[in-house]
Write an enzyme that holds these catalytic residues in place. Structure first.
Site, short mmCIF file in Angstrom:
data_model
loop_
_atom_site.label_atom_id
_atom_site.label_comp_id
_atom_site.label_asym_id
_atom_site.label_seq_id
_atom_site.Cartn_x
_atom_site.Cartn_y
_atom_site.Cartn_z
N CYS A 187 -11.53 2.11 -15.11
CA CYS A 187 -11.90 3.53 -15.00
C CYS A 187 -10.63 4.36 -14.88
CB CYS A 187 -12.83 3.73 -13.80
SG CYS A 187 -13.74 5.27 -13.87
N CYS B 257 -15.14 1.96 -20.61
CA CYS B 257 -16.51 1.88 -20.09
C CYS B 257 -17.26 0.65 -20.60
CB CYS B 257 -17.28 3.14 -20.45
SG CYS B 257 -16.57 4.62 -19.72
N GLU C 98 0.83 -1.21 0.00
CA GLU C 98 0.00 0.00 0.00
C GLU C 98 0.86 1.26 0.00
OE1 GLU C 98 -3.27 0.73 -0.21
OE2 GLU C 98 -3.51 -1.35 -0.81
N CYS D 94 -16.90 -2.12 -18.25
CA CYS D 94 -17.06 -1.76 -16.83
C CYS D 94 -18.30 -2.43 -16.23
CB CYS D 94 -17.20 -0.24 -16.73
SG CYS D 94 -17.48 0.30 -15.03
N CYS E 291 -23.89 4.47 -14.31
CA CYS E 291 -22.81 5.47 -14.21
C CYS E 291 -23.29 6.80 -14.79
CB CYS E 291 -21.57 4.98 -14.96
SG CYS E 291 -20.27 6.24 -15.00
#
Ligand code: SF4
Length: 358
Positions: free
Chosen positions: A189, A196, A34, A199, A205
């Protein structure tokens, strides 16, 4: 079907399941990944991650490692505050938490370098706990999916974004969901040319329905970073040895070995003579090197000076030494400095005998 379910179904088929920190997904490995991923792409992080956990496989090993070693393993990733915070946080884990990363949100987010989103991501992935995340990728997904106009940096926008992160979490499977959300932002994205058509949440959306995918999130006003100038003193002995100085613990490249810097406008000759223990017969200014930091750009003019011999002692300063090429490679220098030395002949030779340490 709710947002989380669509995302989880998509992730089972199309998500990333072979990232090194997922096998095994221990708190230490998730934490390290992370932090590395905060400002660096996955493809770059993979190699660094492997070397780092290979050398320092546990919180305790990290805590006990000398700062030089930690910074050397980080060298090239940039944003060295991350490495210093990681090191300090590991030491705090040994002092306060028995050498383990705490599994409790308050204790975890009290450690240096671990903000709300990072703490949530670690606890979700390593322990399956239910915490929202909101990193740069997730902000972009929310701005588009919910059609949030305006500046995302305002307090009101931040509240709205965190509320979305909260409300869209599933009740269970938080490790997979958190990874899926990050994968959606990183692979579908994306900032430019979002995919898209692939997606899983395109059905509702707002950005897609209103043709604003490329317009959201609203770009931040580009800041023109101020420019600072400095000179870097590149003293070498013609046999591959270069004089390096350890930088102060705070500020740019804090704690890393680098070339001595000369910030003033005055003549560098006396400074070089003081460092080398003798006047350098000739000096040459090399082409400028520019590097962008978070808050400013730094224009560095390297000044090359050859000295007769690498003086064995340089005062009593333990943070200033001559290094040959092999030693420099194990140090891990800031990337612009490493590149500069690589380009020069001075970095190529190997001296006949090892330099003496002060
Ligand atoms: S449909 Fe397009 S803009 Fe909307 S969330 Fe999916 S990838 Fe992003």
């Amino acid at each position: 079907v709710d947002f989380a379910t669509r995302l989880l179904d998509w992730h089972a088929l199309h998500g990333r399941h072979d990232l090194p920190w997922q096998h095994p997904r221990t708190p230490y490995r998730v934490w390290l990944s992370e932090i590395m991923l905060q400002q660096t792409q996955v493809s770059t992080v993979v190699g660094y991650f492997g070397r780092f956990v290979g050398a320092l496989p546990s919180v305790r090993a990290l805590a006990e490692a000398p700062a030089d070693r930690v910074l050397a393993l980080w060298a090239g990733l940039g944003y060295y505050t991350r490495a210093r915070n990681l090191h300090r946080a590991a030491q705090l884990c040994v002092e306060r938490h028995g050498g383990e990363l705490p599994g409790d949100f308050a204790a975890l987010s009290a450690l240096p370098g671990i903000g709300r989103s990072t703490a949530g991501a670690i606890l979700a992935q390593a322990h399956g706990q239910r915490h929202p995340i909101l990193d740069g990728n997730v902000r972009r997904v929310w701005a588009r999916h919910a059609g949030i106009d305006g500046d995302l940096a305002t307090a009101a926008a931040q509240r709205q974004l965190w509320a979305l992160s909260e409300s869209r979490m599933p009740a269970t499977r938080l490790a997979d969901y958190t990874q899926a959300l990050m994968d959606l932002g990183a692979t579908v994205c994306t900032p430019r040319r979002a995919r898209c058509d692939s997606c899983p949440v395109r059905g509702d959306c707002v950005a897609r329905a209103t043709g604003r995918v490329d317009a959201l999130p609203k770009p931040r006003r580009a800041r023109r970073l101020p420019l600072r100038s400095t000179r870097l003193l590149l003293l070498h002995d013609g046999a591959g040895r270069v004089l390096l100085e350890r930088r102060p613990p705070t500020g740019i490249w804090g704690g890393l070995w680098s070339l001595p810097e000369h910030a003033g406008d005055d003549d560098v000759g006396p400074r070089i003579a003081a460092l080398a223990g003798e006047a350098a017969p000739g000096m040459e200014a090399l082409p400028d090197v520019e590097h962008a930091f978070t808050h400013f750009r730094l224009r560095m003019t390297p000044v090359l000076a050859r000295v007769g011999h690498a003086a064995p002692r340089i005062g009593d300063n333990p943070d200033r030494r001559w290094f040959d090429r092999a030693e420099r490679e194990s140090l891990g220098l800031p990337s612009p400095i490493a590149r500069l030395l690589e380009r020069l002949d001075v970095a190529g030779g190997h001296g006949p005998d090892a330099p003496q340490r002060t």
